[in-house]
Design an enzyme around this catalytic site. Structure first.
Site, short mmCIF file in Angstrom:
data_model
loop_
_atom_site.label_atom_id
_atom_site.label_comp_id
_atom_site.label_asym_id
_atom_site.label_seq_id
_atom_site.Cartn_x
_atom_site.Cartn_y
_atom_site.Cartn_z
N HIS A 496 9.12 -0.41 -9.62
CA HIS A 496 10.11 -0.72 -8.36
C HIS A 496 10.93 0.60 -8.05
O HIS A 496 12.08 0.44 -7.76
CB HIS A 496 11.08 -2.05 -8.61
CG HIS A 496 10.30 -3.21 -8.67
ND1 HIS A 496 10.92 -4.33 -9.13
CD2 HIS A 496 8.97 -3.48 -8.52
CE1 HIS A 496 9.98 -5.14 -9.31
NE2 HIS A 496 8.76 -4.91 -8.84
P1 FAD Z 1 3.87 2.44 -0.34
O1 FAD Z 1 3.40 1.01 -0.02
O2 FAD Z 1 3.56 3.05 -1.42
O3 FAD Z 1 3.44 3.10 1.17
C1 FAD Z 1 3.54 4.62 1.14
C2 FAD Z 1 2.26 4.92 1.72
O4 FAD Z 1 1.94 6.53 2.14
C3 FAD Z 1 0.84 4.81 0.57
O5 FAD Z 1 -0.10 4.14 1.42
C4 FAD Z 1 0.44 6.23 0.51
O6 FAD Z 1 -0.89 6.52 0.29
C5 FAD Z 1 1.00 6.88 1.61
N1 FAD Z 1 1.30 8.46 1.60
C6 FAD Z 1 2.27 9.03 0.62
N2 FAD Z 1 2.19 10.47 0.84
C7 FAD Z 1 1.42 10.55 2.01
C8 FAD Z 1 0.97 11.87 2.60
N3 FAD Z 1 1.36 13.10 2.07
N4 FAD Z 1 0.00 11.91 3.61
C9 FAD Z 1 -0.43 10.61 4.22
N5 FAD Z 1 0.13 9.49 3.48
C10 FAD Z 1 0.81 9.46 2.23
N6 FAD Z 1 6.65 -5.38 -5.67
C11 FAD Z 1 6.58 -6.85 -5.50
O7 FAD Z 1 7.62 -7.34 -4.57
N7 FAD Z 1 6.11 -7.89 -6.06
C12 FAD Z 1 5.10 -7.29 -7.21
O8 FAD Z 1 4.40 -8.22 -7.82
C13 FAD Z 1 5.10 -5.80 -7.45
N8 FAD Z 1 4.17 -5.48 -8.35
C14 FAD Z 1 4.08 -4.22 -8.52
C15 FAD Z 1 2.74 -3.54 -9.07
C16 FAD Z 1 2.53 -2.25 -9.18
C17 FAD Z 1 1.35 -1.81 -10.04
C18 FAD Z 1 3.12 -1.29 -8.26
C19 FAD Z 1 2.54 0.03 -8.06
C20 FAD Z 1 4.19 -1.88 -7.59
C21 FAD Z 1 4.57 -3.14 -7.46
N9 FAD Z 1 5.57 -3.60 -6.53
C22 FAD Z 1 5.79 -4.96 -6.50
C23 FAD Z 1 6.38 -2.69 -5.86
C24 FAD Z 1 5.87 -2.66 -4.61
O9 FAD Z 1 4.53 -2.85 -4.37
C25 FAD Z 1 6.54 -1.42 -3.84
O10 FAD Z 1 7.79 -1.19 -4.11
C26 FAD Z 1 6.22 -1.18 -2.41
O11 FAD Z 1 4.86 -1.53 -1.91
C27 FAD Z 1 6.39 0.08 -1.75
O12 FAD Z 1 6.32 0.11 -0.31
P2 FAD Z 1 6.63 1.61 0.44
O13 FAD Z 1 6.38 1.24 1.86
O14 FAD Z 1 7.94 2.21 0.21
O15 FAD Z 1 5.33 2.58 -0.11
#
Ligand code: FAD
Length: 556
Positions: A496
């Site tokens: 997280h």
């Molecule tokens: P992300 O969803 O990571 O989105 C960022 C995106 O940007 C990615 O697709 C990445 O590829 C892209 N990106 C990054 N850099 C670049 C670049 N330079 N150029 C183009 N694209 C780029 N949360 C829950 O609520 N329940 C759960 O059960 C849970 N389990 C988890 C288990 C795991 C293994 C993980 C990793 C996370 C878990 N989480 C869970 C946490 C939750 O999934 C994350 O907090 C959330 O998905 C993050 O969202 P975000 O939009 O901030 O980033």
């Protein structure tokens, strides 16, 4: 002619009814989206009203919402499609996906300076494609902190839930944990609810009853297909700025590379329309990293790497945090069906209790599967199958302990340096110790007794977990006797991660980057604490809510 059309119409009605009746899901339709293409097909130069960097948990709902009006939207995602191998993202493959270290893996692993391994998504749909799927809304305190109107938040949650969130089926292990939590006083029993309430509850999941995962990418079905373009394997290297006559720098374009190394530039059209924007949704690690690579960050550090400084902003990359997770491994004598989290307990001091079973955690240790020597080989032998085990885990509100993110080099595909400083704040450690005491009580509850080896004591479980906890931290000799030391030595990530572009420090309450124009950050990097027990519900909601707010301000 009329007959031909009415036959077609009937066929269409039949397909829709058949699909709904048989529970065919959006994931099966989504790969046919014509607007999702490889970045190799992108023009060298293009123009859009909104450019969303990162098609992840926040980026997909945001882009889908923005594209529904008169605005042209571009999404640039560094990973591929989640629809090419849907078996890989099923529930039973949760751990094997995280341990796939191949260059095209949908999970990029890293080891923080705390010597704790972690994972970040590299795929359209982001974290929702590789995570545990557990879905639970944030506490109302978060909405106040984040400046989100409650009615808009509720509408946005429902928009997400309608499409990708399921009521889980009753898994044997999850039911036992739920009963155990109630037995030891994590009360009241809140039944099934998405709400963040003290007590024990079952909440939503991204997995349907067949174990198929639904993801943020499915929310692109809400998009206006004629107004959106999603490029895959589009790695953004830099945001570009115009700086005219001493005015504030304005974000005006994005440089990205396709899978063949081809260079492209997409411009936001703000010369003709002052409401166009670039929105960074690259996640808690990707967003601060990309801001720094684009010249927004601590000036001295950026200059030392040869990066031209656009804005000296020392708070970019500061106050990074990750919820620590600690727990007990519980081997059981007979096979039971595997499950990921569907139940959570929330006590009065904001410990969160969750569990999963049927997975081998040892591969996550970052040591290539090698485990420290057991201190009690006979008990280890009892746990003969590495998948006949459960992990009962507790994490904490916050956390209060904060770390940092720093660039190691200028390669956007490399992980930056990360430190979370788990348990640096005494209150985090006190919460962990208290949570571990509750875990021990749950393990000793009647509800869990039939899943225990008869001669295996709680101390045996503590010894075993000290040996097997998935990290590379040294083990202090008193880790098995002091719960403080146990928390410190066996800490694992709960994935997280947040911070690095926090509200009021890097972005304002409209998520606009301070000191610049036409650039927002919308994702987990803006949080000062991790919302709810698990953050994805909130991040999905944030994407939708901010999409609606941006459209409203566009119309003004
Ligand atoms: P992300 O969803 O990571 O989105 C960022 C995106 O940007 C990615 O697709 C990445 O590829 C892209 N990106 C990054 N850099 C670049 C670049 N330079 N150029 C183009 N694209 C780029 N949360 C829950 O609520 N329940 C759960 O059960 C849970 N389990 C988890 C288990 C795991 C293994 C993980 C990793 C996370 C878990 N989480 C869970 C946490 C939750 O999934 C994350 O907090 C959330 O998905 C993050 O969202 P975000 O939009 O901030 O980033």
């Amino acid at each position: 002619m009329g007959l031909k059309y009415s036959r077609r119409f009937l066929a269409l009605v039949f397909i829709v009814v058949f699909a709904n009746f048989h529970g065919l899901n959006y994931a099966e339709k989504a790969p046919k989206y014509s607007f999702i293409q490889e970045a190799t097909s992108a023009p060298e130069v293009s123009f859009y009203d909104y450019i969303v960097i990162g098609g992840g948990t926040a980026g997909c709902p945001l882009a889908a919402t923005l594209s529904t009006r008169d605005a042209k939207v571009l999404v640039l995602e560094r990973g591929g499609s989640p629809y090419t191998n849907t078996t890989k993202i099923r529930m039973e493959n949760f751990i094997s996906t995280l341990t796939d270290d191949s260059p095209n893996s949908i999970s990029q692993s890293f080891i923080s300076e705390d010597r704790v391994p972690g994972n970040r998504a590299r795929v359209l749909g982001g974290g929702t494609v590789i995570n545990g799927g557990f879905y639970s809304r944030a506490e109302t305190l978060f909405l106040k902190e984040a400046g989100i109107d409650e009615a808009l938040a509720n509408e946005s949650y429902e928009w997400v839930e309608k499409k990708i969130v399921y009521k889980p089926r009753a898994f044997q292990w999850q039911t036992a944990v739920r009963n155990g939590l109630l037995e030891v006083g994590v009360l009241p029993d809140n039944g099934f609810t998405f709400a963040h309430l003290n007590g024990t509850k079952t909440s939503g999941t991204l997995f349907d009853k067949n174990g198929n995962r639904h993801t943020a990418a499915d929310l692109l079905e809400y998009a206006n297909p004629t107004m959106i373009k999603v490029y895959l394997h589009a790695v953004v290297h830099k945001i570009t700025f115009t700086t005219k006559d001493g005015q504030r720098p304005k974000a005006d374009g994005v440089i990205f590379y396709d899978a063949n190394g081809g260079r492209h530039i997409a411009y936001s059209k703000h010369e003709s329309n002052n409401r166009s924007e670039i929105i960074l949704s690259a996640g808690a690690i990707g967003s601060p990293q990309l801001l720094m690579l684009s010249g927004i960050g601590p000036a001295a550090r950026l200059r030392s790497l040869g990066i031209k400084v656009v804005l000296d902003q020392p708070m970019v990359g500061r106050e990074m945090a990750d919820k620590p997770s600690n727990g007990l491994l519980i081997p059981y004598p007979t096979h039971i069906p595997l499950s990921l989290i569907t139940v959570v307990g929330i006590n009065k001091i904001s410990n969160y209790f969750e569990s999963f079973n049927g997975f081998d955690l040892s591969d996550l240790s970052g040591s290539g599967g090698a485990q420290p020597q057991s201190s009690n080989p006979s008990q280890e032998a009892l746990a003969n199958s590495t998948t006949n085990q459960a992990f009962l885990v507790q994490t904490i509100f916050g956390p209060i302990s904060k770390g940092y993110l720093e660039l190691q080099n200028t390669n956007v595909s490399d992980n930056p340096k990360l430190r979370f400083n788990y348990f640096q704040a005494a209150v985090d450690l006190r919460r962990c110790v208290s949570g571990m005491q509750t875990i021990i009580n749950v393990v000793n509850s009647d509800s869990l007794s039939r899943f225990r080896f008869r001669n295996m004591t709680t101390q045996d479980l503590i010894n075993m977990t000290v040996n097997r906890a998935a990290n590379l931290r040294p083990r202090n000799p008193n880790a098995t006797t002091s719960l403080e030391q146990y928390c410190i030595d066996t800490v694992m990530t709960f994935w997280h991660y947040h911070g690095g572009c926090q509200i009021r420090k890097v972005v304002d309450r409209d998520y606009k980057v301070l000191g610049l124009d036409q650039l927002r950050v919308i994702d987990a990097s803006t949080f000062s604490f991790s919302p709810g027990t698990n953050p994805q519900a909130t991040i999905l909601m944030l994407g939708r809510s901010m999409g609606r707010r941006i459209l409203q301000s566009r119309r003004r």
